[in-house]
Design a protein around this motif. Structure first.
Motif, mmCIF file in Angstrom:
data_model
loop_
_atom_site.group_PDB
_atom_site.id
_atom_site.type_symbol
_atom_site.label_atom_id
_atom_site.label_comp_id
_atom_site.label_asym_id
_atom_site.label_seq_id
_atom_site.Cartn_x
_atom_site.Cartn_y
_atom_site.Cartn_z
ATOM 1 N N LEU A 154 0.832 -1.210 0.000
ATOM 2 C CA LEU A 154 0.000 0.000 0.000
ATOM 3 C C LEU A 154 0.867 1.261 0.000
ATOM 4 N N GLU A 155 0.592 2.167 -0.956
ATOM 5 C CA GLU A 155 1.402 3.381 -1.105
ATOM 6 C C GLU A 155 0.638 4.653 -0.809
ATOM 7 N N CYS A 156 -0.695 4.586 -0.840
ATOM 8 C CA CYS A 156 -1.442 5.842 -0.821
ATOM 9 C C CYS A 156 -2.880 5.615 -0.365
ATOM 10 N N MET A 157 -3.394 6.546 0.433
ATOM 11 C CA MET A 157 -4.821 6.526 0.792
ATOM 12 C C MET A 157 -5.437 7.834 0.327
ATOM 13 N N ILE A 158 -6.577 7.715 -0.328
ATOM 14 C CA ILE A 158 -7.269 8.885 -0.850
ATOM 15 C C ILE A 158 -8.556 9.084 -0.059
ATOM 16 N N PHE A 159 -8.819 10.330 0.335
ATOM 17 C CA PHE A 159 -10.105 10.607 0.976
ATOM 18 C C PHE A 159 -11.130 10.854 -0.131
ATOM 19 N N GLY A 160 -12.086 9.924 -0.252
ATOM 20 C CA GLY A 160 -13.102 10.033 -1.302
ATOM 21 C C GLY A 160 -14.367 10.641 -0.734
ATOM 22 N N MET A 161 -14.484 11.960 -0.865
ATOM 23 C CA MET A 161 -15.549 12.657 -0.126
ATOM 24 C C MET A 161 -16.948 12.455 -0.700
ATOM 25 N N GLY A 162 -17.073 12.009 -1.947
ATOM 26 C CA GLY A 162 -18.405 11.824 -2.527
ATOM 27 C C GLY A 162 -19.127 10.662 -1.865
ATOM 28 N N ASP A 163 -18.525 9.479 -1.991
ATOM 29 C CA ASP A 163 -19.128 8.315 -1.349
ATOM 30 C C ASP A 163 -19.134 8.472 0.163
ATOM 31 N N TYR A 164 -18.077 9.111 0.693
ATOM 32 C CA TYR A 164 -18.019 9.271 2.149
ATOM 33 C C TYR A 164 -19.210 10.097 2.649
ATOM 34 N N ALA A 165 -19.514 11.172 1.937
ATOM 35 C CA ALA A 165 -20.635 12.034 2.341
ATOM 36 C C ALA A 165 -21.932 11.224 2.346
ATOM 37 N N ALA A 166 -22.084 10.394 1.306
ATOM 38 C CA ALA A 166 -23.287 9.559 1.233
ATOM 39 C C ALA A 166 -23.313 8.552 2.382
ATOM 40 N N SER A 167 -22.154 7.973 2.654
ATOM 41 C CA SER A 167 -22.070 6.936 3.683
ATOM 42 C C SER A 167 -22.399 7.491 5.069
ATOM 43 N N GLN A 168 -21.934 8.710 5.341
ATOM 44 C CA GLN A 168 -22.197 9.300 6.661
ATOM 45 C C GLN A 168 -23.562 9.982 6.733
ATOM 46 N N GLY A 169 -24.140 10.260 5.547
ATOM 47 C CA GLY A 169 -25.408 10.987 5.528
ATOM 48 C C GLY A 169 -25.218 12.495 5.587
ATOM 49 N N LEU A 170 -24.049 12.975 5.135
ATOM 50 C CA LEU A 170 -23.820 14.420 5.088
ATOM 51 C C LEU A 170 -24.739 15.035 4.042
ATOM 52 N N VAL A 171 -25.186 16.244 4.287
ATOM 53 C CA VAL A 171 -26.031 16.937 3.314
ATOM 54 C C VAL A 171 -25.140 17.908 2.541
#
Ligand code: COA
Ligand code: MG
Length: 303
Positions: A154-171
């Motif tokens: 593993l070389e890199c972790m990306i914060f994927g805010m699109g799916d993350y927002a959906a997953s957390q229920g962010l508006v």
């Protein structure tokens, strides 16, 4: 921990794996890193065809120094294993990294790691293919430290805010834009991903910003990611490449000053001093270490 290959990731360009035209444009672009997408940018009925389109592009186009990455589908789908097997069998020697979306825990990443190890043995690949993962589920955020140290590949972790927002229920108004929340709604998850990545000795990268005509807002997002210690941001359109390259590269004067501070500290140390004043600031071991980050980035860029 084994030494990871150092790769530039200031700008990671997303390219739909179905588009020969965009793949050609991406290969010729100045993005540090291009990921040919088999996931969200490709409809289910087009997945199999896109594997071949991507392999042809990887094998036939001149990619220069660009990091060549393929984003496969996640391990909860029917496509994941076949994506990895097909692209590595057909184009493995022209692939630098595989990007795995939506892992929930370390064992999801280890699945891809094991598959890649088997393929490398079978094909006798000389290059070891790296892994990059997207942190984009609330469960992954809870497991982010275990994911960060899940495998040596593993070389890199990306914060994927699109799916993350959906997953957390962010508006959200749209992916990457959140003007209604006091402060930065992504501050906490970006911080978590970056701390976990730095502790594991791997890169943290910020995900997409879909309002691609709004360059000013994109630059602000790049600057926030940079300030936290991330090394780059996604581009979903060629117009986002240059702003990211600019923000994630230190200026020549910053690099000169960083090298100067490190020299000043070395000299002070050799004279038996722990801290000295230089141009109005205090220089000590911690400042030397902080400025070393700038020098390391400059060395990687070739400044
Ligand atoms: N990579 C390479 N080339 C791209 C590109 C990309 N991501 N996005 C656009 N281009 C090209 C276009 O083909 C076009 O080429 P041309 O001038 O030779 O016709 C040029 O850049 C200008 O594109 P433009 O007309 O402004 O955009 P568009 O309407 O064609 O496409 C999107 C807009 C958003 C559909 C497109 O940028 C895209 O598909 N982005 C990536 C989406 C993706 O991968 N999503 C998943 C990860 S988040
Ligand atoms: Mg996603």
């Amino acid at each position: 921990m084994s030494k990871k290959p150092m790769r530039l990731r200031r700008s990671q360009l997303a390219v739909p794996g179905v588009s020969e035209k965009m793949l050609s444009k991406a290969a010729a672009s100045n993005a540090d890193h291009v990921f040919c997408d088999l996931e969200d940018a490709v409809a289910p009925s087009a997945k199999a065809g896109a594997r071949d389109t991507i392999c042809d592009a990887l094998n036939e186009l001149d990619w220069g120094n660009t990091v060549r990455c393929v984003r496969v589908n996640d391990i909860g789908t029917q496509w994941c294993y076949e994506d990895i097997i097909t692209v590595v069998e057909k184009a493995g020697k022209n692939i630098d990294t595989i990007m795995l979306p939506k892992p929930l825990n370390a064992s999801d990443v280890q699945f891809a790691d094991t598959l890649l190890t088997q393929l490398e043995m079978k094909l006798g690949l000389e290059n070891k293919i790296g892994l990059e993962v997207l942190i984009e589920e609330v469960e992954a955020m809870q497991n982010v430290n275990k994911i960060a140290t899940s495998c040596a590949r593993l070389e890199c972790m990306i914060f994927g805010m699109g799916d993350y927002a959906a997953s957390q229920g962010l508006v959200m108004e749209n992916i990457g834009l959140n003007e209604s929340y006091p402060g930065d709604i992504f501050h906490y998850p970006r911080y978590q991903v970056t701390i976990a990545a730095r502790a594991a000795g791997i890169d943290a990268v910020d995900g997409p910003f879909v309002d691609f005509k709004n360059t000013e807002a994109y630059r602000v997002e790049c600057q926030r990611a940079l300030a936290l210690g991330m090394v780059g941001k996604w581009a979903i359109h060629p117009s986002q490449i240059d702003p990211a390259l600019e923000v994630f590269s230190p200026s020549q004067s910053d690099v000169d000053f960083a090298r100067e501070v490190i020299e000043v500290y070395k000299k002070a140390e050799s004279e038996g001093l722990g801290s000295v004043g230089h141009k109005g600031i205090m220089v000590d071991a911690a400042s030397s270490r902080l400025f070393q980050n700038t020098v390391d980035r400059a060395d990687l860029i070739g400044m």
